[in-house]
Write a protein that holds these residues in place. Structure first.
Motif, PDB file in Angstrom:
ATOM      1  N   GLU A   1      31.069 -29.184  41.987  1.00  0.00           N
ATOM      2  CA  GLU A   1      31.914 -30.013  42.844  1.00  0.00           C
ATOM      3  C   GLU A   1      32.991 -30.720  42.033  1.00  0.00           C
ATOM      4  O   GLU A   1      34.140 -30.849  42.466  1.00  0.00           O
TER       5      GLU A   1
ATOM      6  N   SER B   1      38.698 -35.899  39.295  1.00  0.00           N
ATOM      7  CA  SER B   1      37.273 -35.755  39.593  1.00  0.00           C
ATOM      8  C   SER B   1      36.394 -35.871  38.353  1.00  0.00           C
ATOM      9  O   SER B   1      35.169 -35.897  38.464  1.00  0.00           O
TER      10      SER B   1
ATOM     11  N   GLU C   1      39.011 -41.575  46.195  1.00  0.00           N
ATOM     12  CA  GLU C   1      38.194 -40.397  46.507  1.00  0.00           C
ATOM     13  C   GLU C   1      37.823 -39.619  45.258  1.00  0.00           C
ATOM     14  O   GLU C   1      36.692 -39.129  45.127  1.00  0.00           O
TER      15      GLU C   1
ATOM     16  N   GLU D   1      35.288 -41.600  43.114  1.00  0.00           N
ATOM     17  CA  GLU D   1      33.962 -41.556  43.742  1.00  0.00           C
ATOM     18  C   GLU D   1      33.235 -40.267  43.394  1.00  0.00           C
ATOM     19  O   GLU D   1      32.039 -40.276  43.078  1.00  0.00           O
ATOM     20  N   VAL D   2      33.963 -39.145  43.424  1.00  0.00           N
ATOM     21  CA  VAL D   2      33.362 -37.863  43.039  1.00  0.00           C
ATOM     22  C   VAL D   2      32.887 -37.921  41.591  1.00  0.00           C
ATOM     23  O   VAL D   2      31.760 -37.518  41.272  1.00  0.00           O
ATOM     24  N   SER D   3      33.735 -38.413  40.692  1.00  0.00           N
ATOM     25  CA  SER D   3      33.387 -38.434  39.265  1.00  0.00           C
ATOM     26  C   SER D   3      32.172 -39.309  38.986  1.00  0.00           C
ATOM     27  O   SER D   3      31.291 -38.942  38.198  1.00  0.00           O
ATOM     28  N   ARG D   4      32.094 -40.467  39.622  1.00  0.00           N
ATOM     29  CA  ARG D   4      30.987 -41.386  39.377  1.00  0.00           C
ATOM     30  C   ARG D   4      29.655 -40.856  39.886  1.00  0.00           C
ATOM     31  O   ARG D   4      28.594 -41.203  39.360  1.00  0.00           O
ATOM     32  N   ASN D   5      29.704 -40.009  40.889  1.00  0.00           N
ATOM     33  CA  ASN D   5      28.467 -39.507  41.495  1.00  0.00           C
ATOM     34  C   ASN D   5      27.643 -38.634  40.554  1.00  0.00           C
ATOM     35  O   ASN D   5      26.460 -38.395  40.809  1.00  0.00           O
ATOM     36  N   TYR D   6      28.270 -38.155  39.462  1.00  0.00           N
ATOM     37  CA  TYR D   6      27.582 -37.162  38.628  1.00  0.00           C
ATOM     38  C   TYR D   6      27.342 -37.624  37.195  1.00  0.00           C
ATOM     39  O   TYR D   6      27.092 -36.806  36.309  1.00  0.00           O
TER      40      TYR D   6
ATOM     41  N   ASP E   1      24.746 -39.481  35.960  1.00  0.00           N
ATOM     42  CA  ASP E   1      23.343 -39.229  35.596  1.00  0.00           C
ATOM     43  C   ASP E   1      23.080 -37.737  35.440  1.00  0.00           C
ATOM     44  O   ASP E   1      22.356 -37.316  34.514  1.00  0.00           O
ATOM     45  N   TYR E   2      23.645 -36.939  36.315  1.00  0.00           N
ATOM     46  CA  TYR E   2      23.452 -35.482  36.249  1.00  0.00           C
ATOM     47  C   TYR E   2      23.883 -34.940  34.893  1.00  0.00           C
ATOM     48  O   TYR E   2      23.156 -34.175  34.246  1.00  0.00           O
TER      49      TYR E   2
END
Length: 335
Positions: A49, A77, A102, A105-110, A112-113
């Motif tokens: 993503e 991203s 936007e 937000e995408v970049s921060r979501n990952y 930990d991954y």
């Protein structure tokens, strides 16, 4: 700071573009040279993503990154940030800055991954919302980064001099700004600048080559060093007619912030070899290649850059026209 131009960017990159297929020119996807395998390997580990929301022009990864602090201007991203997070290692640190909610937000979501994917015990990366013309407003301190990268973003700014001035402020002495962007062969007229699609796709906001050199000199950077360049094509007949005879190039440059007391003298340098991905040679720019063990005559500017920057430990330095017997032996053994 949401003037008309900024709001166009936020709408175009936050609302209109959903993936790279929505782009109408190749300005933001033009590869400038083959990507080294160690970078490709790191990119393969970036979440799909994050990668699908990537709109940069070329690759902006300089050499010698271990343990460095890196700031990505217009990180989007976060694709390049995550790739760099792996390359700098646990002792390095990467900050991504973008003005689009936007994308951030995408970049921060990952985070930990990717930390788990890279085997990092603690995060060596963060993402902040802010404007590349006002890094201070985003909390970026003076002389806090070794390297700044930017990928097809500066042309989107209405105040490009402010961007470079802020970059100079937050770089450490000897630090480098390494960036890909779009440049025109002549000044852009008002009617092109008012075209939302051309501006959003990095075309009508492009600087002229001469402008970059002038701004860099005014701010205090060393003269820009061209790394790679390639012509931009437009994949849309309507846009092609609007652009007309104007020509655009996607190019990668490197700028250095040299200390005020840096010594400038002609001399000889010998690359020690062993830098990740450049074990036997470093292509420093479009005109200079350093091969392991080979004596290279350099001018005052390049001597100062190598001596003052993170590259200082990667080279042997000696006066012009002189080489010790040990160094001569090393050169011969590399032939």
């Amino acid at each position: 700071m949401c003037d008309k131009t900024v709001c166009i960017f936020q709408e175009y990159y936050g609302k209109y573009l959903k993936n790279a297929k929505d782009l109408r020119t190749n300005a933001c996807v033009t590869p400038t040279k083959p990507i080294p395998s160690y970078i490709l390997d790191a990119l393969k580990e970036v979440h799909s993503e994050v990668s699908s929301r990537y709109y940069g022009c070329g690759i902006v990864v300089p050499e010698c990154l271990e343990n460095c602090r890196i700031l990505d201007l217009g990180s989007g991203s976060g694709r390049d940030c995550y790739m760099l997070s792996k390359l700098v290692g646990q002792k390095g640190y990467v900050t991504g800055l973008d003005m689009t909610d936007e994308q951030v937000e995408v970049s921060r979501n990952y985070i930990d991954y990717h930390m788990k994917k890279f085997g990092h015990q603690q995060p060596n990366i963060n993402f902040v919302i802010g404007y590349i013309e006002d890094l201070k407003g985003a909390g970026i301190k003076d002389q806090s980064y070794d390297i700044i990268i930017s990928n097809c973003v500066i042309n989107l700014s209405p105040d490009k001099k402010a961007v470079l001035r802020e970059a100079y402020r937050v770089l450490k002495d000897g630090g480098e700004m390494y960036f890909s962007d779009v440049y025109s062969d002549k000044p852009i007229p008002t009617e092109l600048k008012q075209n939302k699609v051309l501006w959003g796709e990095c075309i009508s906001g492009a600087l002229c080559w001469e402008d970059l050199y002038q701004i860099a000199e005014e701010i205090g950077f060393s003269p820009p060093r061209l790394v790679t360049s390639s012509y931009i094509t437009v994949n849309n007949k309507d846009l092609e007619e609007i652009i007309g005879a104007y020509k655009f190039v996607s190019a990668t440059f490197r700028l250095f912030k040299l200390p005020g007391d840096s010594v400038k003298e002609k001399g000889q340098v010998i690359y020690n070899g062993g830098v990740t991905g450049c074990e036997t040679e470093v292509q420093f720019d479009a005109n200079v290649i350093f091969k392991e063990g080979e004596v290279v005559e350099v001018d005052e500017e390049l001597w100062s850059i190598l001596k003052s920057s993170r590259f200082s430990d990667e080279f042997l330095f000696q006066p012009a026209g002189k080489a010790s017997s040990c160094q001569k032996k090393k050169v011969c053994s590399a032939c």
